[in-house]
Structures are given as structure tokens and as C-alpha cells.
Design a protein around this motif. Structure first.
Motif, short mmCIF file in Angstrom:
data_model
loop_
_atom_site.label_atom_id
_atom_site.label_comp_id
_atom_site.label_asym_id
_atom_site.label_seq_id
_atom_site.Cartn_x
_atom_site.Cartn_y
_atom_site.Cartn_z
N ALA A 91 0.83 -1.21 0.00
CA ALA A 91 0.00 0.00 0.00
C ALA A 91 0.86 1.26 0.00
O ALA A 91 0.50 2.26 -0.65
N ILE A 92 1.99 1.24 0.69
CA ILE A 92 2.87 2.41 0.69
C ILE A 92 3.43 2.66 -0.71
O ILE A 92 3.46 3.80 -1.19
N VAL A 93 3.84 1.61 -1.39
CA VAL A 93 4.34 1.76 -2.75
C VAL A 93 3.23 2.25 -3.68
O VAL A 93 3.44 3.13 -4.52
N LEU A 94 2.03 1.71 -3.51
CA LEU A 94 0.90 2.12 -4.33
C LEU A 94 0.53 3.58 -4.06
O LEU A 94 0.26 4.35 -5.00
N LEU A 95 0.52 3.99 -2.80
CA LEU A 95 0.22 5.38 -2.47
C LEU A 95 1.27 6.34 -3.02
O LEU A 95 0.94 7.43 -3.49
N LYS A 96 2.51 5.91 -2.99
CA LYS A 96 3.57 6.75 -3.54
C LYS A 96 3.39 6.94 -5.04
O LYS A 96 3.56 8.03 -5.57
N ARG A 97 3.00 5.89 -5.73
CA ARG A 97 2.79 5.97 -7.18
C ARG A 97 1.56 6.84 -7.50
O ARG A 97 1.60 7.65 -8.43
N VAL A 98 0.50 6.69 -6.76
CA VAL A 98 -0.70 7.50 -6.99
C VAL A 98 -0.40 8.97 -6.71
O VAL A 98 -0.82 9.85 -7.46
N TYR A 99 0.37 9.23 -5.66
CA TYR A 99 0.73 10.62 -5.35
C TYR A 99 1.59 11.23 -6.45
O TYR A 99 1.46 12.41 -6.78
N ALA A 100 2.46 10.43 -7.05
CA ALA A 100 3.30 10.93 -8.14
C ALA A 100 2.45 11.27 -9.37
O ALA A 100 2.76 12.22 -10.09
N LEU A 107 -8.57 11.65 -1.55
CA LEU A 107 -9.30 10.63 -2.28
C LEU A 107 -10.31 11.22 -3.26
O LEU A 107 -10.63 10.60 -4.27
N ASP A 108 -10.80 12.43 -2.99
CA ASP A 108 -11.75 13.06 -3.91
C ASP A 108 -11.08 13.45 -5.23
O ASP A 108 -11.74 13.54 -6.26
N ASP A 109 -9.79 13.70 -5.20
CA ASP A 109 -9.09 14.04 -6.44
C ASP A 109 -9.01 12.86 -7.40
O ASP A 109 -8.82 13.04 -8.60
N LEU A 110 -9.13 11.66 -6.88
CA LEU A 110 -9.11 10.49 -7.76
C LEU A 110 -10.43 10.29 -8.48
O LEU A 110 -10.47 9.71 -9.56
N ASN A 111 -11.53 10.77 -7.92
CA ASN A 111 -12.86 10.57 -8.50
C ASN A 111 -13.28 11.67 -9.45
O ASN A 111 -14.16 11.45 -10.28
N THR A 112 -12.71 12.84 -9.34
CA THR A 112 -13.15 13.94 -10.19
C THR A 112 -12.46 13.86 -11.54
O THR A 112 -11.25 13.66 -11.63
N PRO A 113 -13.23 13.99 -12.61
CA PRO A 113 -12.61 13.96 -13.94
C PRO A 113 -11.80 15.23 -14.19
O PRO A 113 -12.08 16.28 -13.61
N GLU A 114 -10.81 15.11 -15.02
CA GLU A 114 -10.01 16.29 -15.35
C GLU A 114 -10.80 17.25 -16.19
O GLU A 114 -11.53 16.86 -17.10
N GLU A 115 -10.64 18.52 -15.88
CA GLU A 115 -11.36 19.54 -16.65
C GLU A 115 -10.58 19.84 -17.92
O GLU A 115 -9.36 19.93 -17.91
N GLU A 116 -11.31 19.97 -19.00
CA GLU A 116 -10.67 20.27 -20.27
C GLU A 116 -10.36 21.75 -20.36
O GLU A 116 -11.18 22.59 -20.00
#
Length: 118
Positions: A91-100, A107-116
């Protein structure tokens, strides 16, 4: 002693649930770790705390003659500790990759789509 362990289990569970309900991924991981540690202490407590000899039968006897410590809860806790260490490491390795990738641990930043951009 058992009352103290029950209080510690309650504190670990309540702290773990509180941290799981936060929006940060790091706090989520810490909450999962607290729940795992609380569960390990619960298994230890349910195995009954006894001061006894190791569960080895003397050659002269066919059954246990004295109070002995039950090795099953201890083996279960040791296995759970190893599994939780592996899960935490992954989980630490996965969190580091997601943060990069996202540049945030929210966690809300993962659910919101990118704005064009226009």
C-alpha cells in the motif's frame, strides 16, 4: 489485565474507523493498520491469557498434566502480522505511485474527472 486490553482494543478500533473515514490516503492506510493491530490484540485476548508452560508433553505422560499456553492464537497473530506487513508495504508503494501521478493524497481528487482546458 484483560480490562486494559479491552480498552486498548476499543481505542484502536475507534481510531482506525476515524482515520478510515478521513479523505487522505495516508490516513486511510494508518486506519487500516490500527484496525489490524486491534484485531491482533483481540485474537490474543480471546486465546485467554495464561501463564503456563510450553505445550510440550513429557515423555512419561500421555496427556498434559499442567496448565499450558495455547499456541494457536499466537500462531494466528504471527501470521496476521506478516500479512499486514506485506499489505502495508504494498500500500505504501501504491500510495507513492498515486501521489506521483495525481500530486495529491486526497481521495476526492481520484474521483473527479479532469477539466478540459479551452
Amino acid at each position: 489485565m484483560e480490562l486494559l486490553l479491552v480498552i486498548v482494543i476499543g481505542l484502536l478500533y475507534s481510531g482506525g474507523v476515524y482515520l478510515i473515514l478521513r479523505r487522505s490516503m495516508v490516513k486511510l492506510l494508518l486506519g487500516i493498520m490500527l484496525l489490524g493491530n486491534g484485531t491482533n490484540i483481540l485474537i490474543f485476548l480471546l486465546g485467554k491469557i495464561t501463564k503456563g508452560s510450553p505445550p510440550v508433553i513429557n515423555e512419561a505422560y500421555k496427556v498434559f498434566q499442567d496448565i499450558y499456553a495455547d499456541p494457536i492464537p499466537q500462531a494466528l497473530i504471527l501470521t496476521a502480522i506478516v500479512i499486514s506487513f506485506a499489505l502495508t508495504s504494498f500500500a505504501i508503494v501504491l500510495l507513492k505511485r498515486v501521489y506521483a501521478l495525481v500530486d495529491s493524497d486526497d481521495l476526492d481528487d481520484l474521483n473527479t474527472p479532469e477539466e478540459e482546458e479551452l
